[in-house]
Enzyme design. Sequence first.
Site, PDB file in Angstrom:
ATOM      1  N   ARG A  79      21.168  94.133 -28.609  1.00  0.00           N
ATOM      2  CA  ARG A  79      21.115  94.691 -27.260  1.00  0.00           C
ATOM      3  C   ARG A  79      21.170  96.218 -27.302  1.00  0.00           C
ATOM      4  O   ARG A  79      20.469  96.906 -26.550  1.00  0.00           O
ATOM      5  CB  ARG A  79      22.280  94.130 -26.428  1.00  0.00           C
ATOM      6  CG  ARG A  79      22.277  94.591 -24.979  1.00  0.00           C
ATOM      7  CD  ARG A  79      23.305  93.829 -24.159  1.00  0.00           C
ATOM      8  NE  ARG A  79      23.311  94.272 -22.776  1.00  0.00           N
ATOM      9  CZ  ARG A  79      24.347  94.855 -22.181  1.00  0.00           C
ATOM     10  NH1 ARG A  79      25.485  95.059 -22.847  1.00  0.00           N
ATOM     11  NH2 ARG A  79      24.270  95.233 -20.925  1.00  0.00           N
ATOM     12  N   HIS A 120      18.302  98.599 -25.695  1.00  0.00           N
ATOM     13  CA  HIS A 120      18.609  99.598 -24.667  1.00  0.00           C
ATOM     14  C   HIS A 120      18.275 101.004 -25.150  1.00  0.00           C
ATOM     15  O   HIS A 120      17.967 101.882 -24.340  1.00  0.00           O
ATOM     16  CB  HIS A 120      20.077  99.498 -24.263  1.00  0.00           C
ATOM     17  CG  HIS A 120      20.342  98.376 -23.310  1.00  0.00           C
ATOM     18  ND1 HIS A 120      21.132  98.511 -22.172  1.00  0.00           N
ATOM     19  CD2 HIS A 120      19.931  97.084 -23.306  1.00  0.00           C
ATOM     20  CE1 HIS A 120      21.182  97.362 -21.530  1.00  0.00           C
ATOM     21  NE2 HIS A 120      20.457  96.472 -22.200  1.00  0.00           N
ATOM     22  N   ASP A 121      18.334 101.231 -26.452  1.00  0.00           N
ATOM     23  CA  ASP A 121      17.932 102.529 -26.977  1.00  0.00           C
ATOM     24  C   ASP A 121      16.436 102.722 -26.834  1.00  0.00           C
ATOM     25  O   ASP A 121      15.968 103.743 -26.319  1.00  0.00           O
ATOM     26  CB  ASP A 121      18.336 102.657 -28.455  1.00  0.00           C
ATOM     27  CG  ASP A 121      17.945 104.010 -29.031  1.00  0.00           C
ATOM     28  OD1 ASP A 121      18.211 105.036 -28.366  1.00  0.00           O
ATOM     29  OD2 ASP A 121      17.367 104.050 -30.137  1.00  0.00           O
ATOM     30  N   GLY A 128      12.365 106.048 -26.024  1.00  0.00           N
ATOM     31  CA  GLY A 128      11.937 105.513 -27.298  1.00  0.00           C
ATOM     32  C   GLY A 128      13.110 105.295 -28.238  1.00  0.00           C
ATOM     33  O   GLY A 128      14.260 105.572 -27.910  1.00  0.00           O
ATOM     34  N   ASP A 164      15.165 106.477 -30.468  1.00  0.00           N
ATOM     35  CA  ASP A 164      15.592 107.779 -30.998  1.00  0.00           C
ATOM     36  C   ASP A 164      17.104 107.926 -31.083  1.00  0.00           C
ATOM     37  O   ASP A 164      17.620 109.032 -31.264  1.00  0.00           O
ATOM     38  CB  ASP A 164      15.022 108.906 -30.131  1.00  0.00           C
ATOM     39  CG  ASP A 164      15.616 108.930 -28.730  1.00  0.00           C
ATOM     40  OD1 ASP A 164      16.258 107.922 -28.325  1.00  0.00           O
ATOM     41  OD2 ASP A 164      15.459 109.946 -28.029  1.00  0.00           O
ATOM     42  N   GLU A 219      23.383 108.322 -21.669  1.00  0.00           N
ATOM     43  CA  GLU A 219      22.886 106.974 -21.411  1.00  0.00           C
ATOM     44  C   GLU A 219      23.982 105.915 -21.468  1.00  0.00           C
ATOM     45  O   GLU A 219      24.014 104.987 -20.656  1.00  0.00           O
ATOM     46  CB  GLU A 219      21.795 106.607 -22.435  1.00  0.00           C
ATOM     47  CG  GLU A 219      20.505 107.360 -22.279  1.00  0.00           C
ATOM     48  CD  GLU A 219      19.555 107.106 -23.439  1.00  0.00           C
ATOM     49  OE1 GLU A 219      19.593 106.003 -24.015  1.00  0.00           O
ATOM     50  OE2 GLU A 219      18.761 108.004 -23.774  1.00  0.00           O
ATOM     51  N   ASN A 271      24.639 100.223 -19.187  1.00  0.00           N
ATOM     52  CA  ASN A 271      25.069 100.389 -20.576  1.00  0.00           C
ATOM     53  C   ASN A 271      26.583 100.361 -20.777  1.00  0.00           C
ATOM     54  O   ASN A 271      27.053 100.453 -21.918  1.00  0.00           O
ATOM     55  CB  ASN A 271      24.529 101.714 -21.133  1.00  0.00           C
ATOM     56  CG  ASN A 271      23.049 101.662 -21.428  1.00  0.00           C
ATOM     57  OD1 ASN A 271      22.486 100.578 -21.585  1.00  0.00           O
ATOM     58  ND2 ASN A 271      22.412 102.814 -21.507  1.00  0.00           N
ATOM     59  N   HIS A 294      17.981  86.414 -25.762  1.00  0.00           N
ATOM     60  CA  HIS A 294      19.091  85.860 -24.982  1.00  0.00           C
ATOM     61  C   HIS A 294      19.558  84.514 -25.524  1.00  0.00           C
ATOM     62  O   HIS A 294      20.430  83.880 -24.938  1.00  0.00           O
ATOM     63  CB  HIS A 294      18.691  85.729 -23.504  1.00  0.00           C
ATOM     64  CG  HIS A 294      18.611  87.037 -22.790  1.00  0.00           C
ATOM     65  ND1 HIS A 294      18.168  87.154 -21.488  1.00  0.00           N
ATOM     66  CD2 HIS A 294      18.894  88.303 -23.193  1.00  0.00           C
ATOM     67  CE1 HIS A 294      18.194  88.422 -21.119  1.00  0.00           C
ATOM     68  NE2 HIS A 294      18.633  89.136 -22.145  1.00  0.00           N
ATOM     69  N   ASP A 299      23.045  81.252 -23.708  1.00  0.00           N
ATOM     70  CA  ASP A 299      22.359  80.038 -24.178  1.00  0.00           C
ATOM     71  C   ASP A 299      23.439  78.983 -24.415  1.00  0.00           C
ATOM     72  O   ASP A 299      23.961  78.855 -25.526  1.00  0.00           O
ATOM     73  CB  ASP A 299      21.590  80.339 -25.462  1.00  0.00           C
ATOM     74  CG  ASP A 299      20.745  79.166 -25.949  1.00  0.00           C
ATOM     75  OD1 ASP A 299      20.823  78.085 -25.335  1.00  0.00           O
ATOM     76  OD2 ASP A 299      20.026  79.324 -26.944  1.00  0.00           O
TER      77      ASP A 299
END
Length: 323
Positions: A61, A65-66, A71, A73, A87, A93, A192, A243
Amino acid sequence: MKSGFLLLACVALLGLSSGGQAGELKKHFYKKLCPRAEAIVEELVWASVENNSALPAKLLRLFFHDCFVRGCDASVLLDSTANSSAEKDAIPNRSLAGFDVIDQVKAALEKACPGRVSCADILALAARDSVSFQFRQPLWEVKTGRRDGNVSLASEALADIPSAGANITRLVQQFACRNLSVTDLVVLSGAHTIGDGHCGIIRNRLYNFAGNGGTDPSLNATYAAFLKSRCSPTDRTTTVEMDPGSSLSFDDHYYVILKQQEGLFQSDAALLTDGKSNKIVDKLLDSGGFLDAFRKSITRMGDIGVLTGTDGQIRSDCRAVNR
Protein backbone atom coordinates in the site's frame (compact mmCIF):
# COMPACT_ATOMS: atom_id res chain seq x y z
CA MET A 1 -16.66 21.07 -20.51
CA LYS A 2 -16.44 18.52 -17.72
CA SER A 3 -14.54 15.95 -19.81
CA GLY A 4 -12.24 18.72 -21.04
CA PHE A 5 -11.47 19.72 -17.48
CA LEU A 6 -10.60 16.13 -16.59
CA LEU A 7 -8.32 15.91 -19.61
CA LEU A 8 -6.50 19.09 -18.63
CA ALA A 9 -6.12 17.86 -15.05
CA CYS A 10 -4.74 14.56 -16.34
CA VAL A 11 -2.22 16.27 -18.63
CA ALA A 12 -1.11 18.51 -15.76
CA LEU A 13 -0.66 15.52 -13.51
CA LEU A 14 1.36 13.56 -16.07
CA GLY A 15 3.57 16.59 -16.67
CA LEU A 16 4.12 17.03 -12.94
CA SER A 17 5.11 13.45 -12.28
CA SER A 18 7.26 12.58 -15.28
CA GLY A 19 10.80 13.22 -14.16
CA GLY A 20 12.60 10.52 -16.13
CA GLN A 21 11.72 7.72 -18.48
CA ALA A 22 10.87 4.24 -17.22
CA GLY A 23 13.10 2.88 -19.96
CA GLU A 24 16.09 4.25 -18.05
CA LEU A 25 15.46 1.78 -15.25
CA LYS A 26 17.36 -1.47 -15.64
CA LYS A 27 18.01 -4.81 -14.05
CA HIS A 28 20.66 -4.91 -11.36
CA PHE A 29 21.35 -1.18 -11.51
CA TYR A 30 23.36 -1.49 -8.28
CA LYS A 31 25.53 -4.41 -9.40
CA LYS A 32 28.68 -2.24 -9.31
CA LEU A 33 27.46 0.69 -7.20
CA CYS A 34 26.36 -1.50 -4.26
CA PRO A 35 26.62 -5.22 -5.11
CA ARG A 36 24.61 -6.52 -2.14
CA ALA A 37 21.91 -3.84 -2.26
CA GLU A 38 19.03 -6.08 -3.33
CA ALA A 39 20.17 -8.90 -1.05
CA ILE A 40 20.25 -6.55 1.93
CA VAL A 41 16.72 -5.34 1.21
CA GLU A 42 15.41 -8.89 0.88
CA GLU A 43 17.14 -10.14 4.04
CA LEU A 44 15.84 -7.32 6.23
CA VAL A 45 12.33 -7.28 4.76
CA TRP A 46 11.92 -11.06 5.02
CA ALA A 47 13.09 -10.96 8.65
CA SER A 48 10.51 -8.25 9.35
CA VAL A 49 7.69 -10.15 7.61
CA GLU A 50 8.56 -13.28 9.55
CA ASN A 51 7.80 -11.31 12.72
CA ASN A 52 4.84 -9.38 11.30
CA SER A 53 2.58 -11.15 8.81
CA ALA A 54 0.58 -7.95 8.21
CA LEU A 55 3.61 -6.16 6.76
CA PRO A 56 3.26 -7.17 3.07
CA ALA A 57 -0.10 -5.40 2.79
CA LYS A 58 1.33 -2.30 4.47
CA LEU A 59 4.42 -2.04 2.26
CA LEU A 60 2.46 -2.76 -0.91
CA ARG A 61 0.00 0.00 0.00
CA LEU A 62 2.87 2.36 0.79
CA PHE A 63 4.34 1.74 -2.67
CA PHE A 64 0.96 2.26 -4.37
CA HIS A 65 0.34 5.53 -2.53
CA ASP A 66 3.82 6.73 -3.43
CA CYS A 67 3.53 6.01 -7.15
CA PHE A 68 0.14 7.68 -7.55
CA VAL A 69 1.47 11.04 -6.34
CA ARG A 70 4.35 12.52 -8.38
CA GLY A 71 5.33 9.06 -9.54
CA CYS A 72 7.47 6.47 -7.76
CA ASP A 73 9.89 8.94 -6.16
CA ALA A 74 9.60 8.13 -2.43
CA SER A 75 7.83 11.44 -1.80
CA VAL A 76 5.40 9.58 0.49
CA LEU A 77 8.29 8.90 2.87
CA LEU A 78 9.11 12.56 3.51
CA ASP A 79 8.09 14.07 6.83
CA SER A 80 6.21 17.35 7.04
CA THR A 81 8.21 20.48 7.78
CA ALA A 82 7.34 23.71 9.58
CA ASN A 83 6.45 25.23 6.22
CA SER A 84 4.79 22.35 4.40
CA SER A 85 2.43 19.44 5.13
CA ALA A 86 3.75 16.30 3.42
CA GLU A 87 1.89 13.49 1.65
CA LYS A 88 2.00 11.16 4.65
CA ASP A 89 -0.12 13.62 6.61
CA ALA A 90 -2.91 13.75 4.02
CA ILE A 91 -6.13 12.06 5.15
CA PRO A 92 -5.77 9.03 2.79
CA ASN A 93 -2.25 8.42 4.11
CA ARG A 94 -2.66 8.76 7.85
CA SER A 95 -3.13 5.00 8.25
CA LEU A 96 -0.04 4.11 6.20
CA ALA A 97 2.55 1.97 7.97
CA GLY A 98 5.87 0.29 7.30
CA PHE A 99 7.98 3.45 7.45
CA ASP A 100 10.13 1.93 10.20
CA VAL A 101 11.09 -0.99 7.96
CA ILE A 102 12.13 1.37 5.16
CA ASP A 103 14.20 3.34 7.69
CA GLN A 104 15.91 0.15 8.86
CA VAL A 105 16.76 -0.92 5.33
CA LYS A 106 18.00 2.56 4.42
CA ALA A 107 20.28 2.67 7.47
CA ALA A 108 21.81 -0.68 6.52
CA LEU A 109 22.37 0.41 2.93
CA GLU A 110 23.89 3.73 3.97
CA LYS A 111 26.32 1.79 6.12
CA ALA A 112 27.19 -0.59 3.28
CA CYS A 113 27.16 1.92 0.39
CA PRO A 114 26.72 5.55 1.50
CA GLY A 115 24.72 7.73 -0.89
CA ARG A 116 24.21 5.03 -3.51
CA VAL A 117 20.74 3.46 -3.10
CA SER A 118 17.63 5.60 -3.44
CA CYS A 119 14.68 5.48 -1.09
CA ALA A 120 12.44 5.10 -4.16
CA ASP A 121 14.20 1.88 -5.14
CA ILE A 122 14.18 0.66 -1.54
CA LEU A 123 10.39 1.10 -1.41
CA ALA A 124 9.90 -0.67 -4.77
CA LEU A 125 12.09 -3.58 -3.70
CA ALA A 126 10.63 -3.78 -0.19
CA ALA A 127 7.07 -3.98 -1.53
CA ARG A 128 8.09 -6.80 -3.87
CA ASP A 129 10.11 -8.67 -1.26
CA SER A 130 7.44 -8.46 1.44
CA VAL A 131 4.78 -9.98 -0.83
CA SER A 132 7.29 -12.53 -2.14
CA PHE A 133 8.10 -13.88 1.33
CA GLN A 134 5.06 -16.18 1.03
CA PHE A 135 6.58 -17.76 -2.10
CA ARG A 136 10.24 -17.69 -0.93
CA GLN A 137 11.25 -16.28 -4.30
CA PRO A 138 10.72 -12.93 -6.07
CA LEU A 139 7.16 -12.70 -7.37
CA TRP A 140 8.06 -10.00 -9.92
CA GLU A 141 11.17 -8.33 -11.26
CA VAL A 142 12.03 -4.83 -10.09
CA LYS A 143 14.15 -2.72 -12.40
CA THR A 144 16.10 -0.12 -10.46
CA GLY A 145 17.73 3.26 -10.98
CA ARG A 146 14.99 5.48 -9.51
CA ARG A 147 16.04 8.66 -7.75
CA ASP A 148 14.26 10.48 -4.95
CA GLY A 149 12.00 13.49 -5.27
CA ASN A 150 12.31 16.51 -3.02
CA VAL A 151 8.70 17.67 -3.00
CA SER A 152 5.87 16.16 -0.94
CA LEU A 153 2.51 17.90 -0.61
CA ALA A 154 -0.49 16.66 1.35
CA SER A 155 -2.82 18.51 -1.04
CA GLU A 156 -1.57 16.43 -3.99
CA ALA A 157 -2.02 13.17 -2.11
CA LEU A 158 -5.59 14.13 -1.24
CA ALA A 159 -6.35 14.83 -4.90
CA ASP A 160 -4.44 12.04 -6.61
CA ILE A 161 -4.87 8.87 -4.54
CA PRO A 162 -7.90 6.86 -5.67
CA SER A 163 -10.63 6.92 -3.04
CA ALA A 164 -12.16 3.81 -1.47
CA GLY A 165 -15.49 5.43 -2.30
CA ALA A 166 -14.75 6.12 -5.98
CA ASN A 167 -16.99 4.93 -8.80
CA ILE A 168 -15.71 3.13 -11.88
CA THR A 169 -15.61 6.28 -14.03
CA ARG A 170 -13.38 8.08 -11.56
CA LEU A 171 -11.15 5.05 -11.04
CA VAL A 172 -10.62 4.49 -14.76
CA GLN A 173 -9.81 8.18 -15.26
CA GLN A 174 -7.29 8.25 -12.40
CA PHE A 175 -5.52 5.14 -13.66
CA ALA A 176 -5.53 6.43 -17.25
CA CYS A 177 -3.81 9.60 -16.04
CA ARG A 178 -0.92 7.36 -15.04
CA ASN A 179 -0.93 5.38 -18.29
CA LEU A 180 -2.55 2.42 -16.56
CA SER A 181 -5.37 0.51 -18.25
CA VAL A 182 -8.67 -0.88 -17.02
CA THR A 183 -6.92 -4.25 -16.80
CA ASP A 184 -4.27 -2.68 -14.55
CA LEU A 185 -7.05 -1.21 -12.39
CA VAL A 186 -8.72 -4.59 -11.90
CA VAL A 187 -5.45 -6.46 -11.39
CA LEU A 188 -3.93 -3.96 -8.95
CA SER A 189 -7.21 -3.90 -7.02
CA GLY A 190 -6.45 -7.57 -6.44
CA ALA A 191 -3.83 -6.40 -3.93
CA HIS A 192 -6.83 -6.17 -1.59
CA THR A 193 -6.48 -9.91 -1.22
CA ILE A 194 -4.20 -9.05 1.72
CA GLY A 195 -4.61 -6.56 4.53
CA ASP A 196 -7.34 -4.84 6.52
CA GLY A 197 -9.60 -1.84 6.12
CA HIS A 198 -10.77 0.60 8.78
CA CYS A 199 -14.39 0.87 9.83
CA GLY A 200 -14.17 4.62 9.35
CA ILE A 201 -13.82 4.11 5.59
CA ILE A 202 -16.89 1.88 5.22
CA ARG A 203 -19.28 3.18 7.88
CA ASN A 204 -21.23 5.36 5.44
CA ARG A 205 -21.56 2.36 3.15
CA LEU A 206 -23.09 0.46 6.05
CA TYR A 207 -25.20 3.10 7.75
CA ASN A 208 -25.74 6.07 5.44
CA PHE A 209 -25.15 5.03 1.84
CA ALA A 210 -25.71 7.92 -0.58
CA GLY A 211 -26.95 9.92 2.41
CA ASN A 212 -30.18 7.91 2.67
CA GLY A 213 -29.56 6.34 6.08
CA GLY A 214 -29.40 2.81 4.67
CA THR A 215 -26.89 0.19 3.54
CA ASP A 216 -25.30 -0.04 0.10
CA PRO A 217 -27.66 -2.41 -1.78
CA SER A 218 -24.73 -3.83 -3.79
CA LEU A 219 -23.27 -5.30 -0.59
CA ASN A 220 -24.12 -8.92 0.25
CA ALA A 221 -26.74 -8.69 3.03
CA THR A 222 -25.14 -11.39 5.20
CA TYR A 223 -21.72 -9.79 4.82
CA ALA A 224 -23.17 -6.36 5.57
CA ALA A 225 -24.67 -7.72 8.80
CA PHE A 226 -21.27 -9.15 9.76
CA LEU A 227 -19.56 -5.83 9.08
CA LYS A 228 -22.15 -4.02 11.20
CA SER A 229 -21.38 -6.41 14.05
CA ARG A 230 -17.76 -5.26 13.84
CA CYS A 231 -18.24 -1.57 12.98
CA SER A 232 -20.57 0.73 14.86
CA PRO A 233 -21.84 3.93 13.17
CA THR A 234 -19.24 5.99 15.04
CA ASP A 235 -16.30 3.57 14.87
CA ARG A 236 -13.31 4.89 12.94
CA THR A 237 -10.50 2.67 14.20
CA THR A 238 -11.53 -1.02 14.23
CA THR A 239 -10.19 -2.97 11.27
CA VAL A 240 -11.74 -5.80 9.24
CA GLU A 241 -10.16 -8.14 6.70
CA MET A 242 -10.41 -6.99 3.10
CA ASP A 243 -10.46 -10.61 1.91
CA PRO A 244 -12.36 -12.51 4.64
CA GLY A 245 -10.64 -15.72 5.66
CA SER A 246 -7.71 -15.21 3.27
CA SER A 247 -6.23 -11.82 4.20
CA LEU A 248 -2.68 -13.08 4.75
CA SER A 249 -2.41 -15.07 1.52
CA PHE A 250 -1.56 -13.32 -1.74
CA ASP A 251 -3.86 -15.12 -4.19
CA ASP A 252 -6.91 -14.62 -6.42
CA HIS A 253 -9.46 -15.12 -3.64
CA TYR A 254 -10.25 -11.39 -3.73
CA TYR A 255 -12.09 -11.95 -7.02
CA VAL A 256 -14.08 -14.82 -5.51
CA ILE A 257 -15.45 -12.64 -2.72
CA LEU A 258 -15.92 -9.75 -5.15
CA LYS A 259 -18.34 -11.85 -7.22
CA GLN A 260 -20.13 -12.76 -3.98
CA GLN A 261 -20.68 -9.01 -3.42
CA GLU A 262 -18.29 -9.01 -0.47
CA GLY A 263 -15.82 -6.41 -1.69
CA LEU A 264 -15.13 -4.23 1.35
CA PHE A 265 -14.95 -0.84 -0.36
CA GLN A 266 -17.20 0.88 -2.88
CA SER A 267 -14.17 1.00 -5.18
CA ASP A 268 -14.08 -2.82 -5.05
CA ALA A 269 -17.77 -3.18 -5.84
CA ALA A 270 -17.35 -0.63 -8.64
CA LEU A 271 -15.35 -3.15 -10.66
CA LEU A 272 -18.56 -5.11 -11.21
CA THR A 273 -20.54 -2.10 -12.44
CA ASP A 274 -18.79 -1.85 -15.80
CA GLY A 275 -18.97 -4.47 -18.52
CA LYS A 276 -15.25 -4.35 -19.38
CA SER A 277 -13.92 -4.47 -15.84
CA ASN A 278 -16.44 -7.16 -14.87
CA LYS A 279 -15.24 -9.33 -17.77
CA ILE A 280 -11.65 -8.91 -16.59
CA VAL A 281 -12.66 -10.10 -13.10
CA ASP A 282 -14.28 -13.18 -14.67
CA LYS A 283 -11.24 -13.83 -16.85
CA LEU A 284 -8.87 -13.69 -13.87
CA LEU A 285 -11.06 -16.17 -12.03
CA ASP A 286 -11.45 -18.53 -14.98
CA SER A 287 -7.80 -18.50 -16.05
CA GLY A 288 -6.18 -18.57 -12.63
CA GLY A 289 -3.75 -16.05 -14.09
CA PHE A 290 -3.81 -13.44 -11.33
CA LEU A 291 -0.17 -13.74 -10.29
CA ASP A 292 1.10 -13.43 -13.87
CA ALA A 293 -1.20 -10.48 -14.49
CA PHE A 294 -0.13 -8.84 -11.25
CA ARG A 295 3.56 -9.11 -12.21
CA LYS A 296 2.86 -7.10 -15.36
CA SER A 297 0.62 -4.47 -13.78
CA ILE A 298 2.77 -3.80 -10.71
CA THR A 299 5.78 -3.43 -13.01
CA ARG A 300 3.92 -0.82 -15.07
CA MET A 301 2.91 0.97 -11.89
CA GLY A 302 6.52 1.02 -10.71
CA ASP A 303 7.46 2.89 -13.90
CA ILE A 304 5.17 5.87 -13.22
CA GLY A 305 6.96 9.22 -13.34
CA VAL A 306 10.33 7.88 -12.22
CA LEU A 307 13.24 10.24 -11.69
CA THR A 308 16.46 8.94 -13.22
CA GLY A 309 19.89 10.11 -14.32
CA THR A 310 20.63 13.46 -12.68
CA ASP A 311 17.01 14.26 -11.74
CA GLY A 312 16.12 14.29 -8.06
CA GLN A 313 18.62 13.09 -5.49
CA ILE A 314 19.68 10.09 -3.42
CA ARG A 315 18.44 10.92 0.06
CA SER A 316 20.65 9.96 2.97
CA ASP A 317 17.53 9.91 5.15
CA CYS A 318 14.27 8.78 3.56
CA ARG A 319 12.30 11.17 5.78
CA ALA A 320 14.06 14.36 4.70
CA VAL A 321 15.56 15.95 1.61
CA ASN A 322 19.33 16.38 1.57
CA ARG A 323 20.62 19.72 2.79
